[in-house]
Motif scaffolding. Structure first.
Motif, PDB file in Angstrom:
ATOM      1  N   LYS A  23      11.633  -2.184  -7.054  1.00 47.61           N
ATOM      2  CA  LYS A  23      11.944  -0.785  -6.760  1.00 47.61           C
ATOM      3  C   LYS A  23      12.790  -0.195  -7.893  1.00 47.61           C
ATOM      4  O   LYS A  23      13.788  -0.770  -8.296  1.00 47.61           O
ATOM      5  N   PHE A  42       8.568  -6.616 -11.688  1.00 56.10           N
ATOM      6  CA  PHE A  42       8.504  -5.254 -11.167  1.00 56.10           C
ATOM      7  C   PHE A  42       9.245  -5.225  -9.837  1.00 56.10           C
ATOM      8  O   PHE A  42       9.102  -6.136  -9.018  1.00 56.10           O
ATOM      9  N   GLU A  90       8.953  -0.035 -11.610  1.00 54.31           N
ATOM     10  CA  GLU A  90       7.563  -0.338 -11.278  1.00 54.31           C
ATOM     11  C   GLU A  90       6.665  -0.435 -12.501  1.00 54.31           C
ATOM     12  O   GLU A  90       5.505  -0.812 -12.385  1.00 54.31           O
ATOM     13  N   SER A 117       3.199  -1.432  -8.478  1.00 54.01           N
ATOM     14  CA  SER A 117       4.038  -1.043  -7.344  1.00 54.01           C
ATOM     15  C   SER A 117       3.527  -1.647  -6.036  1.00 54.01           C
ATOM     16  O   SER A 117       3.829  -1.138  -4.955  1.00 54.01           O
ATOM     17  N   LYS A 135       1.805  -0.739 -14.695  1.00 54.28           N
ATOM     18  CA  LYS A 135       2.525  -0.282 -13.507  1.00 54.28           C
ATOM     19  C   LYS A 135       2.058  -1.170 -12.362  1.00 54.28           C
ATOM     20  O   LYS A 135       0.857  -1.345 -12.157  1.00 54.28           O
TER      21      LYS A 135
END
Length: 157
Positions: free
Chosen positions: A148, A146, A151, A120, A118
């Motif tokens: 929006k 990655f 993520e 973000s 992940k």
């Protein structure tokens, strides 16, 4: 005649002004290398200095900047190897003009069949942010993007 020449000149000036407007580009680049000898995944992330300082709300020239970047990375990057969540170890950061280099790693990685990440970083602050990650593992290169709404991603080796 003078009035129409003035309007034409003003129009050309305005078109020239707007065509050279400075557009911000929102991206980060991360390089991930597997170090077989130490069984470690080493992450190197390059960020825009202004963007990360806005995200952590602290000037990059201050003493607390690195601590805030560490917290920010720990809150915005997760790694799971073969389905098992791993702990990130922040190893430092370096401000170099318009870029901030951030270094972190995951230890005790003996073999990778799948890697779920992940990332973000800056996506909450900049909706057009794109984070690119190149992962090298035992001669194989995989690239993840990655953004929006996306993520998290997973690769298999």
């Amino acid at each position: 005649m003078k009035k129409s020449l003035f309007i034409l000149s003003l129009g050309i000036l305005l078109i020239s002004f707007f065509s050279f407007k400075d557009f911000d580009f929102f991206s980060s680049m991360t390089k991930v290398d597997y170090i077989d000898g130490s069984k470690t995944l080493k992450f190197t992330t390059k960020l825009n200095t202004n963007h990360i300082s806005q995200a952590v709300r602290i000037d990059p020239a201050t003493a607390g900047f690195e601590a805030e970047v560490k917290k920010y990375v720990n809150n915005n990057v997760d790694v799971a190897v073969n389905g098992a969540p791993k702990t990130l170890t922040f190893t430092g950061s370096q401000v170099n003009g318009e870029s901030v280099w951030v270094y972190y790693e995951v230890g005790n990685v003996s073999d990778i069949s799948s890697l779920r990440i992940k990332n973000s970083i800056l996506i909450g602050q900049f909706p057009k942010q794109v984070n690119i990650m190149n992962i090298t593992y035992k001669g194989s290169l995989k690239t993840l993007n990655f953004q929006k709404g996306k993520e998290s991603a997973e690769v298999t080796f």
